[in-house]
Design a protein around this motif. Structure first.
Motif, PDB file in Angstrom:
ATOM      1  N   ARG A 141     -27.762 -40.283  34.150  1.00  0.00           N
ATOM      2  CA  ARG A 141     -28.731 -39.877  33.182  1.00  0.00           C
ATOM      3  C   ARG A 141     -28.681 -40.898  31.882  1.00  0.00           C
ATOM      4  N   VAL A 142     -27.670 -41.014  31.476  1.00  0.00           N
ATOM      5  CA  VAL A 142     -27.401 -41.907  29.963  1.00  0.00           C
ATOM      6  C   VAL A 142     -27.635 -43.357  30.653  1.00  0.00           C
ATOM      7  N   VAL A 143     -27.424 -43.778  31.622  1.00  0.00           N
ATOM      8  CA  VAL A 143     -27.393 -45.284  32.049  1.00  0.00           C
ATOM      9  C   VAL A 143     -29.110 -45.506  32.254  1.00  0.00           C
ATOM     10  N   ASP A 144     -29.526 -44.266  32.964  1.00  0.00           N
ATOM     11  CA  ASP A 144     -31.035 -44.843  33.309  1.00  0.00           C
ATOM     12  C   ASP A 144     -31.773 -44.310  32.287  1.00  0.00           C
ATOM     13  N   ASP A 145     -31.679 -43.585  31.319  1.00  0.00           N
ATOM     14  CA  ASP A 145     -32.413 -43.375  30.044  1.00  0.00           C
ATOM     15  C   ASP A 145     -32.524 -44.503  28.940  1.00  0.00           C
ATOM     16  N   LEU A 146     -31.326 -45.220  28.730  1.00  0.00           N
ATOM     17  CA  LEU A 146     -31.075 -45.961  27.908  1.00  0.00           C
ATOM     18  C   LEU A 146     -31.126 -47.478  28.472  1.00  0.00           C
ATOM     19  N   GLU A 147     -31.577 -47.542  29.796  1.00  0.00           N
ATOM     20  CA  GLU A 147     -31.761 -48.798  30.317  1.00  0.00           C
ATOM     21  C   GLU A 147     -30.501 -49.667  30.343  1.00  0.00           C
ATOM     22  N   LEU A 148     -29.188 -49.173  30.678  1.00  0.00           N
ATOM     23  CA  LEU A 148     -27.911 -49.719  30.441  1.00  0.00           C
ATOM     24  C   LEU A 148     -27.677 -50.345  31.907  1.00  0.00           C
ATOM     25  N   THR A 149     -26.750 -51.470  31.882  1.00  0.00           N
ATOM     26  CA  THR A 149     -26.262 -51.978  33.087  1.00  0.00           C
ATOM     27  C   THR A 149     -24.914 -50.966  33.324  1.00  0.00           C
ATOM     28  N   LEU A 150     -24.607 -50.759  34.366  1.00  0.00           N
ATOM     29  CA  LEU A 150     -23.235 -49.864  34.615  1.00  0.00           C
ATOM     30  C   LEU A 150     -22.235 -51.161  35.248  1.00  0.00           C
ATOM     31  N   TYR A 151     -21.343 -51.506  34.497  1.00  0.00           N
ATOM     32  CA  TYR A 151     -20.249 -52.186  35.226  1.00  0.00           C
ATOM     33  C   TYR A 151     -19.271 -51.406  36.223  1.00  0.00           C
ATOM     34  N   GLN A 152     -18.642 -50.457  35.591  1.00  0.00           N
ATOM     35  CA  GLN A 152     -17.769 -49.648  36.535  1.00  0.00           C
ATOM     36  C   GLN A 152     -17.864 -48.262  36.038  1.00  0.00           C
ATOM     37  N   ASN A 153     -17.811 -47.288  36.902  1.00  0.00           N
ATOM     38  CA  ASN A 153     -17.533 -45.884  36.518  1.00  0.00           C
ATOM     39  C   ASN A 153     -15.933 -45.795  37.370  1.00  0.00           C
ATOM     40  N   GLY A 154     -14.968 -45.843  36.369  1.00  0.00           N
ATOM     41  CA  GLY A 154     -13.603 -45.836  36.674  1.00  0.00           C
ATOM     42  C   GLY A 154     -13.273 -44.378  36.422  1.00  0.00           C
ATOM     43  N   SER A 155     -13.882 -43.390  37.277  1.00  0.00           N
ATOM     44  CA  SER A 155     -13.234 -42.133  37.050  1.00  0.00           C
ATOM     45  C   SER A 155     -12.559 -41.550  38.277  1.00  0.00           C
ATOM     46  N   ASN A 156     -11.567 -40.823  38.195  1.00  0.00           N
ATOM     47  CA  ASN A 156     -10.778 -40.246  39.392  1.00  0.00           C
ATOM     48  C   ASN A 156     -10.596 -38.762  38.876  1.00  0.00           C
ATOM     49  N   ALA A 157     -10.995 -37.967  40.133  1.00  0.00           N
ATOM     50  CA  ALA A 157     -10.941 -36.604  40.170  1.00  0.00           C
ATOM     51  C   ALA A 157      -9.447 -36.040  39.852  1.00  0.00           C
ATOM     52  N   GLY A 158      -9.283 -35.160  39.072  1.00  0.00           N
ATOM     53  CA  GLY A 158      -7.861 -34.668  38.921  1.00  0.00           C
ATOM     54  C   GLY A 158      -6.859 -35.673  37.942  1.00  0.00           C
ATOM     55  N   ALA A 159      -7.390 -36.548  37.200  1.00  0.00           N
ATOM     56  CA  ALA A 159      -6.771 -37.595  36.262  1.00  0.00           C
ATOM     57  C   ALA A 159      -6.367 -36.978  35.130  1.00  0.00           C
ATOM     58  N   THR A 160      -4.988 -37.145  34.658  1.00  0.00           N
ATOM     59  CA  THR A 160      -4.447 -36.882  33.450  1.00  0.00           C
ATOM     60  C   THR A 160      -4.420 -38.253  32.798  1.00  0.00           C
ATOM     61  N   VAL A 161      -4.277 -38.147  31.543  1.00  0.00           N
ATOM     62  CA  VAL A 161      -4.076 -39.444  30.746  1.00  0.00           C
ATOM     63  C   VAL A 161      -2.503 -39.653  30.948  1.00  0.00           C
ATOM     64  N   VAL A 162      -1.823 -38.796  30.847  1.00  0.00           N
ATOM     65  CA  VAL A 162      -0.336 -38.918  30.832  1.00  0.00           C
ATOM     66  C   VAL A 162       0.211 -39.624  32.022  1.00  0.00           C
ATOM     67  N   GLY A 163       1.520 -40.277  32.037  1.00  0.00           N
ATOM     68  CA  GLY A 163       2.021 -40.788  33.281  1.00  0.00           C
ATOM     69  C   GLY A 163       2.805 -42.021  33.152  1.00  0.00           C
ATOM     70  N   ASP A 164       2.997 -42.765  34.369  1.00  0.00           N
ATOM     71  CA  ASP A 164       3.759 -44.195  34.133  1.00  0.00           C
ATOM     72  C   ASP A 164       2.656 -45.159  33.802  1.00  0.00           C
ATOM     73  N   SER A 165       2.761 -45.990  32.628  1.00  0.00           N
ATOM     74  CA  SER A 165       1.717 -46.758  32.104  1.00  0.00           C
ATOM     75  C   SER A 165       1.745 -47.990  32.566  1.00  0.00           C
ATOM     76  N   THR A 166       2.764 -48.314  33.407  1.00  0.00           N
ATOM     77  CA  THR A 166       2.959 -49.686  34.188  1.00  0.00           C
ATOM     78  C   THR A 166       2.363 -49.622  35.516  1.00  0.00           C
ATOM     79  N   GLY A 167       2.063 -48.402  35.943  1.00  0.00           N
ATOM     80  CA  GLY A 167       1.764 -48.239  37.402  1.00  0.00           C
ATOM     81  C   GLY A 167       0.519 -49.110  37.560  1.00  0.00           C
ATOM     82  N   MET A 168       0.329 -49.734  38.986  1.00  0.00           N
ATOM     83  CA  MET A 168      -0.760 -50.329  39.323  1.00  0.00           C
ATOM     84  C   MET A 168      -1.439 -49.659  40.777  1.00  0.00           C
ATOM     85  N   GLU A 169      -1.014 -48.440  40.976  1.00  0.00           N
ATOM     86  CA  GLU A 169      -1.451 -47.853  42.083  1.00  0.00           C
ATOM     87  C   GLU A 169      -1.970 -46.703  42.137  1.00  0.00           C
TER      88      GLU A 169
END
Length: 339
Positions: A141-169
Motif C-alpha cells: 500500500r505504501v509503495v503503491d500510494d506514494l509511487e515509490l520504487t521497491l528495491y528490496q523487501n528484506g523481511s523474514n518470518a520469525g526473525a529476531t534482531v539478536v544473533g551472530d552479527s557476522t553471519g552470512m547465511e
C-alpha cells in the motif's frame, strides 16, 4: 515605497514556508516580525506621500499590487499548511516529492508475502495469515500510494534482531551481514529510504532488553541483548547506506496467544511488553537522529486486536491499513528536507 512593502510581505511568506518544514521556526518568526515592522513603517509614511503621487503613478501602483496579490495567492495555495486549510494540496505536493524514490524494508513476518521476499527467506503471508492479496499488505500500500520504487523487501518470518552479527547465511538474525547487506537496488544502488520494522519476535522470545541507548559501541559477534543488537544493526545500515533516510518503526500492540478475544496484552518472561521494546527503539533512533514511525498509536489497540490481527500479532487487511497510513504520514511529513 510600495516596492518595499511588497518585499516585506514576500519575506514573511517565504519565512512561513521554511518554518513549516521544521528547523527554521525561530528564523521564520524573527523574519516575520521584522517584515511586519517594515510594513507598518511603510504604511505610516504612505499617507503623506499619497498626495504627491500623480495619477499615472497611482495606476501603476494599483497594477503592481494586483499582480503581486495574484502571484501571492497562487503561491500560497500550494504552500500554506500550518492553518490546516490547504492540507490536501500540501499532502499532494509532498507525495509528489516521493514519487520515484526508492525504498527497502528490513522486517519480520508482518512484512512478508510469498514471492516478494529474497529467495531462501521464510514467509508468513498468505499461507498462514488473514491477508490473501499482496495489495493488502502494509508495505505494498505504501509503495503503491506514494509511487515509490521497491528495491528490496528484506523481511523474514520469525526473525529476531539478536544473533551472530557476522553471519552470512542465517536470515533469522536481522543484525547480521546477510540481512543488513541485502537491501541494495540494481547494480548496488543505495535506496533513498530504509524502513526497519523489527522487534516483535525479540519480545515474544524474551530477548533481554539491555541498557544501550544507542551511544554504546557494540562489538561484532554474538549479540545477546535487544538494545545492543538494534544499535549495531543501525550502525551497519548507516555505514552501508549512507545516503538513505532510515526510519525505525515501533511495535504494534501484541496480544496474549493464550487468551480468548478480546486479547489481553502479552507480557514476556522478563515482564516486558511491546511498549517497553518500542521505548528502546525510539530512544536509539532519536539518539542517532533517525526517523521514528509510531505504530504503537496507529489505530491498532489491545481492545480491537481481535479485529486488527488474526492471532494477536499478524495484522488483518484492516490492521495493514492502519500500519500503511502511519508509515505514509511519516514519510510525507517533510521528506528529504535536508537534501
Amino acid at each position: 515605497m510600495r516596492k518595499r512593502m511588497m518585499a516585506a510581505l514576500c519575506m514573511a511568506a517565504v519565512s512561513l514556508v521554511f518554518a513549516g518544514c521544521g528547523g527554521r521556526a525561530g528564523t521564520a518568526a524573527q523574519d516575520s516580525s521584522q517584515a511586519g515592522q517594515e510594513s507598518q513603517d511603510t504604511e505610516e509614511h504612505d499617507g503623506s506621500e499619497a498626495a504627491d503621487m500623480t495619477e499615472d503613478e497611482k495606476d501603476q501602483g494599483t497594477q503592481e499590487r494586483g499582480g503581486s496579490a495574484a502571484q501571492e495567492s497562487a503561491e500560497t495555495a500550494s504552500e500554506k499548511t500550518d492553518n490546516g486549510q490547504e492540507e490536501p494540496a500540501s499532502a499532494g505536493e509532498e507525495t509528489a516529492q516521493l514519487a520515484g524514490k526508492s525504498i527497502s524494508i528490513l522486517g519480520d513476518s508482518i512484512s512478508t508475502f510469498r514471492g516478494h521476499n529474497p529467495e531462501g527467506y521464510a514467509v508468513f503471508f498468505p499461507d498462514y495469515g488473514a491477508v490473501q492479496a499482496v495489495e493488502d499488505t502494509w508495505w505494498h500500500r505504501v509503495v503503491d500510494d506514494l509511487e515509490l520504487t521497491l528495491y528490496q523487501n528484506g523481511s523474514n518470518a520469525g526473525a529476531t534482531v539478536v544473533g551472530d552479527s557476522t553471519g552470512m547465511e542465517d536470515p533469522l538474525c536481522a543484525v547480521n551481514e546477510l540481512r543488513t547487506g541485502a537491501l541494495m537496488g540494481p547494480q548496488g544502488a543505495c535506496p533513498d529510504i530504509i524502513l526497519v520494522y523489527l522487534g516483535t519476535n525479540d519480545l515474544l522470545n524474551t530477548v533481554p532488553m539491555g541498557e544501550n541507548d544507542g551511544t554504546v559501541l557494540v562489538e561484532e559477534g554474538e549479540v545477546e541483548t535487544f538494545s545492543d543488537a538494534y544499535s549495531l544493526m543501525l550502525d551497519k545500515l548507516q555505514a552501508k547506506y549512507p545516503l538513505a533516510d532510515i526510519y525505525c518503526c515501533t511495535l504494534l500492540p501484541v496480544g496474549d496467544y493464550g487468551t480468548e478475544t478480546p486479547y489481553v496484552e502479552f507480557v514476556n518472561g522478563d515482564e516486558l511488553t511491546a511498549v517497553d521494546y518500542s521505548g528502546i527503539i525510539v530512544k536509539i533512533a532519536k539518539t542517532r537522529g533517525l526517523g521514528v514511525i509510531d505504530l504503537q498509536n496507529c489505530g491498532v489497540t489491545i481492545e480491537n486486536l481481535h479485529e486488527m490481527t488474526s492471532d494477536g500479532v499478524h495484522p488483518t487487511a484492516d490492521g495493514m491499513v492502519c500500519i500503511a497510513e502511519a508509515v505514509k504520514k511519516a514519510l510525507t511529513k517533510c521528506p528529504f528536507a535536508e537534501r
